[in-house]
Design a protein around this motif. Structure first.
Motif: not given
Ligand code: FAQ
Length: 340
Positions: A242, A131-132, A134, A222, A160, A61, A246, A65, A224, A230-232
């Motif tokens: 993690k 998701k991707y 926001s 961004m 992050n 997941r 957040n 994402q 989250g 934050s359920p996850n």
């Molecule tokens: N947007 O329980 P949590 C970039 C969702 S890369 C959309 O806190 P988690 C590079 C979350 O998926 C940016 N959805 O979840 C670049 C969960 O939904 P689900 C991306 C969001 O996973 C720069 C629900 O809310 N980076 O920018 C968002 O523990 C410039 C509940 O949330 C990553 O993906 C959001 N902002 O923490 C490119 C880093 N926030 O799946 C081009 C890796 C939360 O249960 C140009 N990911 N949700 O249905 C992570 O670190 C984590 O997945 C979080 C969310 C911190 C994003």
């Protein structure tokens, strides 16, 4: 500007949720105990290792994402390649957009090691199920948006992602090391582009301020939802996926960005943003979480446009995938013939 030193000690030494629900037999219990021991010792889980299904699912997941975010993130900036104000800025932007595509590829590959396929992941993205981030559902209205995306969006992404270099899943952690190095260049080029504009005309300065006004709150979201919503998070922290929550990452980003905004000469659009001596951090105003969830759930200003552009690009790239497969088949046949 952002380095590995931003990765601080883990927030928790507290006991968290246990890693699996109910071991079904002695063999699974032994495997589970070994998995827990590796996690507790801050070791790495590799693709060949046994892992609980929920750990695998959580990683698929998050990594998919993340990959989708990199690939969709190419679109708002891609729109500005033909409008960059100089050859130098155009070359930098092309390189940056290309890097984001590369990050998507490393991340899809990391997710594939967990037993999911590229086609499955892309299908989830293209049908709107996955998701991707926001942040990529907001429009890029002027050239300063390119600088602000580098400075703030890449800045938030690095904040992050640095802790993800220590993620318990080996392939994800290793991919993040290279991604963070490249994101650091992205952040610096954005900040430098804005520094130049802030030394320019009143109109250029106003463009920068306008872009900061539109992007500041979206960048804070961004990280989250709040930890309490934050359920996850709890399970992700327990598993060493993690490392920092957040809210703590959001706070670190704000504290790091305020002095950068001062050097730049822009105002961050939050009247409640002020240093709190007692906390040793900046206090900030309330984030509009209703707007965030609407955007995450497909109703942001550009969700439909981004998805449509991505699907079109995928369809138009079909001939490239067909050609690559045909070439690989030909080479395989040649090798078989030579070996016979
Ligand atoms: N947007 O329980 P949590 C970039 C969702 S890369 C959309 O806190 P988690 C590079 C979350 O998926 C940016 N959805 O979840 C670049 C969960 O939904 P689900 C991306 C969001 O996973 C720069 C629900 O809310 N980076 O920018 C968002 O523990 C410039 C509940 O949330 C990553 O993906 C959001 N902002 O923490 C490119 C880093 N926030 O799946 C081009 C890796 C939360 O249960 C140009 N990911 N949700 O249905 C992570 O670190 C984590 O997945 C979080 C969310 C911190 C994003």
């Amino acid at each position: 500007m952002y380095t590995q030193s931003f990765s601080t000690a883990d927030a928790d030494n507290k006991p968290g949720p246990q890693a699996v629900v109910a071991p079904i037999n002695a063999e699974t219990a032994a495997l589970m105990a070994h998995f827990d021991a590796v996690i507790d010792a801050d070791g790495k889980i590799e693709p060949r290792d046994w892992m609980p299904e929920a750990y695998r699912k959580t990683l698929v997941r998050q990594i998919s994402q993340h990959a989708h975010s990199e690939v969709v993130g190419m679109l708002p900036e891609g729109n500005w390649i033909s409008r960059a104000p100089s050859l130098k800025r155009k070359a930098i932007l092309i390189a940056k957009v290309q890097d984001e595509g590369g990050h998507g590829l490393y991340l899809y590959s990391a997710a594939e090691t967990l037993g999911t396929s590229r086609d499955q992941m892309l299908d989830g993205l293209h049908t709107g199920k996955a998701k991707y981030s926001s942040i990529f559902n907001y429009p890029t209205l002027n050239w300063a948006d390119m600088g602000v995306i580098g400075w703030l969006v890449d800045g938030a992404a690095i904040m992050n992602q640095i802790p993800l270099c220590r993620c318990s899943y080996g392939p994800y952690a290793r991919a993040m090391i290279r991604v963070c190095k490249e994101e650091s260049f992205h952040q610096r080029q954005g900040y430098e582009a804005l520094l130049v504009m802030m030394q320019g005309t009143a109109e250029q300065k106003a463009m920068v301020q306008d872009a900061v006004n539109r992007y500041w709150w979206k960048c804070l979201a961004m990280f989250g939802p709040p930890d309490s919503d934050s359920p996850n998070s709890a399970q992700g922290m327990r598993w060493g996926i993690k490392r920092i929550s957040n809210d703590d990452l959001r706070q670190k980003f704000i504290d790091a960005t305020v002095p950068q905004a001062e050097v730049l000469g822009v105002t961050l659009p939050d009247p409640d943003l002020k240093w709190n001596e007692a906390r040793g951090h900046h206090d900030h105003g309330a984030i509009d979480w209703d707007e965030f969830w609407a955007t995450v759930n497909g109703h942001g200003p550009c969700n439909k446009e981004r998805l449509a552009t991505r699907v079109k690009a995928h369809e138009q790239g079909q001939w490239v995938r067909d050609a690559a497969l045909a070439h690989a088949r030909k080479q395989q046949q040649r090798q078989q013939k030579e070996a016979a």
